[in-house]
Design a protein around this motif. Sequence first.
Motif, mmCIF file in Angstrom:
data_model
loop_
_atom_site.group_PDB
_atom_site.id
_atom_site.type_symbol
_atom_site.label_atom_id
_atom_site.label_comp_id
_atom_site.label_asym_id
_atom_site.label_seq_id
_atom_site.Cartn_x
_atom_site.Cartn_y
_atom_site.Cartn_z
ATOM 1 N N GLY B 172 0.365 25.254 46.440
ATOM 2 C CA GLY B 172 1.488 24.099 47.024
ATOM 3 C C GLY B 172 2.456 24.836 47.744
ATOM 4 N N LYS B 173 2.839 25.974 47.477
ATOM 5 C CA LYS B 173 4.099 26.708 48.246
ATOM 6 C C LYS B 173 3.197 27.461 49.444
ATOM 7 N N GLN B 174 1.854 27.601 49.394
ATOM 8 C CA GLN B 174 1.390 28.499 50.259
ATOM 9 C C GLN B 174 0.837 27.722 51.552
ATOM 10 N N THR B 175 0.382 26.579 51.171
ATOM 11 C CA THR B 175 -0.563 25.780 52.065
ATOM 12 C C THR B 175 0.406 25.432 53.438
ATOM 13 N N LYS B 176 -0.313 25.397 54.402
ATOM 14 C CA LYS B 176 0.653 25.040 55.553
ATOM 15 C C LYS B 176 0.191 23.687 56.098
ATOM 16 N N SER B 177 -1.153 23.350 55.699
ATOM 17 C CA SER B 177 -1.610 21.825 56.186
ATOM 18 C C SER B 177 -1.508 20.929 54.955
ATOM 19 N N ASN B 178 -0.924 21.266 54.036
ATOM 20 C CA ASN B 178 -0.622 20.373 52.929
ATOM 21 C C ASN B 178 -1.879 19.852 52.379
ATOM 22 N N LYS B 179 -2.977 20.362 52.617
ATOM 23 C CA LYS B 179 -4.391 19.797 52.075
ATOM 24 C C LYS B 179 -4.963 20.914 51.262
ATOM 25 N N LEU B 180 -5.150 20.686 50.021
ATOM 26 C CA LEU B 180 -5.958 21.761 49.105
ATOM 27 C C LEU B 180 -7.171 21.100 48.948
ATOM 28 N N GLY B 181 -8.277 22.228 48.491
ATOM 29 C CA GLY B 181 -9.398 21.707 48.438
ATOM 30 C C GLY B 181 -10.140 22.151 47.028
ATOM 31 N N TYR B 182 -10.919 21.325 46.411
ATOM 32 C CA TYR B 182 -11.379 21.711 45.132
ATOM 33 C C TYR B 182 -12.906 21.169 44.964
ATOM 34 N N VAL B 183 -13.720 22.219 44.682
ATOM 35 C CA VAL B 183 -15.237 21.933 44.588
ATOM 36 C C VAL B 183 -15.554 22.063 43.140
ATOM 37 N N TYR B 184 -16.123 20.890 42.569
ATOM 38 C CA TYR B 184 -16.531 21.002 41.420
ATOM 39 C C TYR B 184 -17.634 20.333 40.939
ATOM 40 N N ALA B 185 -18.302 20.356 39.702
ATOM 41 C CA ALA B 185 -19.585 20.293 39.573
ATOM 42 C C ALA B 185 -19.880 18.885 38.867
ATOM 43 N N PHE B 186 -19.340 18.504 37.787
ATOM 44 C CA PHE B 186 -19.543 17.278 37.314
ATOM 45 C C PHE B 186 -18.048 16.798 36.589
ATOM 46 N N PRO B 187 -18.147 15.543 36.596
ATOM 47 C CA PRO B 187 -16.789 14.932 36.320
ATOM 48 C C PRO B 187 -16.516 14.708 34.644
ATOM 49 N N ILE B 188 -16.570 15.883 34.145
ATOM 50 C CA ILE B 188 -16.171 16.017 32.456
ATOM 51 C C ILE B 188 -14.696 16.141 32.462
ATOM 52 N N PRO B 189 -14.251 15.733 31.338
ATOM 53 C CA PRO B 189 -12.926 15.917 31.139
ATOM 54 C C PRO B 189 -12.112 17.156 31.287
ATOM 55 N N GLN B 190 -12.899 18.232 31.045
ATOM 56 C CA GLN B 190 -12.137 19.592 31.170
ATOM 57 C C GLN B 190 -12.148 19.779 32.622
ATOM 58 N N THR B 191 -13.044 19.390 33.598
ATOM 59 C CA THR B 191 -12.856 19.540 34.975
ATOM 60 C C THR B 191 -11.846 18.452 35.627
ATOM 61 N N ILE B 192 -11.795 17.389 35.148
ATOM 62 C CA ILE B 192 -10.971 16.268 35.520
ATOM 63 C C ILE B 192 -9.340 16.971 35.262
ATOM 64 N N SER B 193 -9.188 17.381 34.194
ATOM 65 C CA SER B 193 -7.807 17.997 33.754
ATOM 66 C C SER B 193 -7.504 19.152 34.564
ATOM 67 N N ASN B 194 -8.362 19.976 34.826
ATOM 68 C CA ASN B 194 -8.202 21.044 35.852
ATOM 69 C C ASN B 194 -7.756 20.469 37.311
ATOM 70 N N ILE B 195 -8.542 19.611 37.636
ATOM 71 C CA ILE B 195 -8.223 18.977 39.065
ATOM 72 C C ILE B 195 -6.748 18.335 39.039
ATOM 73 N N ASN B 196 -6.458 17.662 38.112
ATOM 74 C CA ASN B 196 -5.306 17.001 38.093
ATOM 75 C C ASN B 196 -4.063 18.004 37.763
ATOM 76 N N ALA B 197 -4.148 18.996 36.921
ATOM 77 C CA ALA B 197 -3.197 20.049 36.580
ATOM 78 C C ALA B 197 -2.849 20.946 38.071
ATOM 79 N N PHE B 198 -3.954 21.069 38.648
ATOM 80 C CA PHE B 198 -3.763 21.730 39.928
ATOM 81 C C PHE B 198 -2.987 20.828 41.014
ATOM 82 N N GLU B 199 -3.364 19.686 41.266
ATOM 83 C CA GLU B 199 -2.511 18.821 42.046
ATOM 84 C C GLU B 199 -1.112 18.497 41.567
#
Lengths: 305, 393
Positions: B172-199
Amino acid sequence: MSLASEVLTGAVRGGTSILYAGVGESYAESAGVVNLGTEGSMLVGALAAYAVASETNNPWAGALAGLVAGGALALVHAYFVLHRKANQLANGLVVLFLGLGLTSLFGASYVSKPAKSFTPWRIPGLGSLPGVGDILFNHDPLTYLSFLMVPASWWLLTRSRWGLLLRAAGERTEVLASYGHSVRRIQYMAVVLGGTLAGLGGAQLAIAYANAWFENMVQGRGFVAVAVVIFAARQPFKVAAGSYLFGAALALSPALQARGYGINQFALDAIPYVTIVVVLVALGRRRAAEAPEGLKKVFEVSPST
Amino acid sequence: MPPRSRSLSALALALSLTAVAGACGSNTTDTAATPSTGEGGATVDATPGKGSKAVGFIFVGPKDDFGYNQAAFQGSEAVKKAFPDFEVLTAENVPETDDAARVMEGMIDKGAKIIFATSYGHLDPAMKVAAAHPEVVVVQQGNLIKGTVPANAGTYFGTVYEPVYLAGIVAGKQTKSNKLGYVYAFPIPQTISNINAFELGAQSVNPGVQTYVVNTSAWCDPGKQAGAARSLLDQGVDVITQHQDCTGTITKAAEAAGAMVVGYHADASSLAPKGWIAGSEWSWADLYTDIVKTSLAGDFTGSKYNANFREGLKDGQNPFIESKFGPSVGADVKTLVDTAKTRISTSGSPFAGPVVGQDGKTIVAEGTVPDYATIESLMTVFVKGVVGELPKN
């Protein structure tokens, strides 16, 4: 980049490995031999290319290694099918699993190793054309090579004397033999040439597109290539169209997602395969009638033949 | 990890598995249904794990995948170091089927009374083995035992999303475009919590930042990963992260495009010397060693590991840790990360309320700090700021 431009660029980039394998399989099938081991040839090609590019720091050496490895695996198929009279379909699967096993075994240590890859090179002039510049002229060298391979293969298969002999080996084996040609030798050439191209397709995947080696990384692209060849009736330009169609379907999914469209991801993932099944069913009967005589024997299961 | 798509390799795996089972010295591979009462029916010490001469580890993938399995393998190496008299048995590429039970049986035949089944889908075969061998401790990594936990079994895992949240702060501090990208495999709880925590981590220092998500429907399909990375970069994303089993393709694609990289599973900074900014990786050594120690002493039953054990920063340690920072990350950003880490370790959580979903509905109310068990059950939707939709069935 606009959605259309992105999908079309992705179609070329992602479809090239399938294109190589598909044109390769067109040679083999024209000569009357189906090689379901195409997937395996792509796998050994991918690993050989990645390993050699990693050891030598030279992607061209890697591409050459991929070519040789793919051809070598196809030679195994040719030997069992042509010399030992093995069932083509069953043996193709055996060859695939051989490739899968060998690459899992010898590839393990390359999973975490870096390798020198091809990088996209924008062709001066053509590359800055609006629209088509990005889609066609900003790619890796192996993709450009495939642009030359398609017309060259078309000419070889349909216009050259060698292509005539090749097709005769598939269509009218007896006639060819009675003219004193060695059918087997021609079929060997076709199958091995097909394998080398599949190997080059694997190389494109490993050291130009994905820049990685991982066990089973081809993920069915070799089977897609075989399916494309069936509905393209072994004609290189149609194979190219089919490969790019599949590439576009693959590129559509991330392109839509990255734009935040709410779509059914699993349905989208199925589109490429559904497309192939639909086209195969639609064209199946007609294509079967047009298939080389030699191929019809392969699919014939009746014991009377 | 959940099952990986490997339909084509099924046969090859089955073949190689025979070799694996053989290598583990199993000469009776079909004993899964026979309860072991010891040699000749003599009474044996039934305390699970006590006096074991060996410990077994099974991995779903190769031990050098620059990712999940490599980290687990390194954990097994640490156990070997901590217990030099011990035989450490390992088996790679063990599918998430009954074949896994056979491999575990082979290890038990070799004297192992402690078994680590390290993949999400190894749970069912692991539970079968645990039921057949009450004298053997069977622990599984990352899944949850539903209902009563048997006296000789358990699951364990780290709180993955904590270091991912911290990495999100850096992104969040390093981005210039304010757009971060996240490539994931399947929508399992572990992955969703990672994406949410990242954002949420990124938002905590940069309210306007958004995370664009793309899924590949595969744990490792480098071809699809290349396409996913390309699509995100074309959207102007300048920081890319991922939840995939093999991480090389995306890391290299971002580096080649001049974008920044947040790693996952392992330190891949060597693949992106310029773009690497932060990451999260596994460090299983301490936890594995402690589970073995507890079991050997005969104290497994009733211990914290005889349950669905989850460990995080609040417990003073988390088997999921932050990777090193990249060269472009300044001291001010590192301070922000440290502050947040202290907060999470004491009173806070990446998911401390208010947390709002994409649809504007409240997921965690203001003032609420959910505990580890609750968080896993909450992660069924994306938070506000994530661009993209969860695949619908």
